[in-house]
Write a protein that holds these residues in place. Structure first.
Motif, PDB file in Angstrom:
ATOM      1  N   GLY A  42     -22.437 -14.720  12.119  1.00  0.00           N
ATOM      2  CA  GLY A  42     -23.526 -14.234  12.969  1.00  0.00           C
ATOM      3  C   GLY A  42     -23.823 -15.204  14.098  1.00  0.00           C
ATOM      4  O   GLY A  42     -24.026 -14.796  15.246  1.00  0.00           O
ATOM      5  N   ASP A  46     -23.854 -14.752  18.165  1.00  0.00           N
ATOM      6  CA  ASP A  46     -24.889 -15.230  19.094  1.00  0.00           C
ATOM      7  C   ASP A  46     -24.283 -16.107  20.180  1.00  0.00           C
ATOM      8  O   ASP A  46     -24.636 -16.003  21.359  1.00  0.00           O
ATOM      9  N   TRP A  75     -32.351 -17.495  16.285  1.00  0.00           N
ATOM     10  CA  TRP A  75     -31.499 -16.330  16.508  1.00  0.00           C
ATOM     11  C   TRP A  75     -30.971 -15.804  15.166  1.00  0.00           C
ATOM     12  O   TRP A  75     -30.950 -14.600  14.936  1.00  0.00           O
ATOM     13  N   HIS A  79     -32.090 -12.053  13.761  1.00  0.00           N
ATOM     14  CA  HIS A  79     -31.068 -11.032  13.486  1.00  0.00           C
ATOM     15  C   HIS A  79     -30.927 -10.751  11.991  1.00  0.00           C
ATOM     16  O   HIS A  79     -30.477  -9.684  11.609  1.00  0.00           O
ATOM     17  N   TYR A  81     -28.792 -11.871   9.755  1.00  0.00           N
ATOM     18  CA  TYR A  81     -27.400 -11.511   9.467  1.00  0.00           C
ATOM     19  C   TYR A  81     -27.122 -11.414   7.977  1.00  0.00           C
ATOM     20  O   TYR A  81     -26.281 -10.634   7.551  1.00  0.00           O
TER      21      TYR A  81
END
Length: 147
Positions: A42, A46, A75, A79, A81
């Motif tokens: 992930g 990014d 981030w 997200h 992930y």
């Protein structure tokens, strides 16, 4: 440019590496403050998003572009992930993001690769340097995923 050839090769090889890893191992978090292999992938997504934007801005501008960092852990958290993606969906995203970068760089001229940008520490580097650094960063994290 040999870096582009290396990059293209990685886009072919890395999915094989990731697909050989069992899902439970890919999702395993050794501790709450360490990224799982899934989260590392992930993070590489990014990184692709951020660097794609940087590469395009540098190519489209004649003046040196200022390059800012980004809050990597935030981030990953935003997200999520670990919980919002399957390994195959995340790998597909990583591949597509990097194919987009590959297409941008294939269309860049030698002049573009020599354009400068200014890093957050005020150093001036070229697009070529920034792309090579992107590759090094990717390889560093792929080694973490493989281990």
């Amino acid at each position: 440019m040999s870096s582009i050839v290396e990059f293209e090769k990685l886009l072919y090889e890395i999915p094989k590496v990731i697909n050989r890893i069992e899902d439970h191992e890919f999702m395993n978090k050794v501790s709450a403050n360490k990224w799982s292999k899934q989260e590392i992938l992930g993070h590489l997504c990014d990184s692709a998003v951020n660097n794609h934007s940087r590469f395009v801005r540098i190519i489209l501008t004649d003046e040196p572009v200022s390059i800012d960092g980004y809050k990597q852990n935030e981030w990953i958290r935003i997200h999520d992930y670990q919980n919002n993606y399957s390994k195959s969906d995340l790998l597909a995203l990583w591949i597509q993001l990097n194919k987009q970068i590959l297409n941008v760089l294939r269309n860049a001229s030698e002049l573009d690769f020599n354009k400068q940008c200014i890093l957050s520490d005020k150093r001036r580097v070229t697009l070529r340097w920034l792309f090579d650094d992107y590759l090094s960063h990717m390889l560093h994290h792929i080694k973490q995923i493989e281990s």
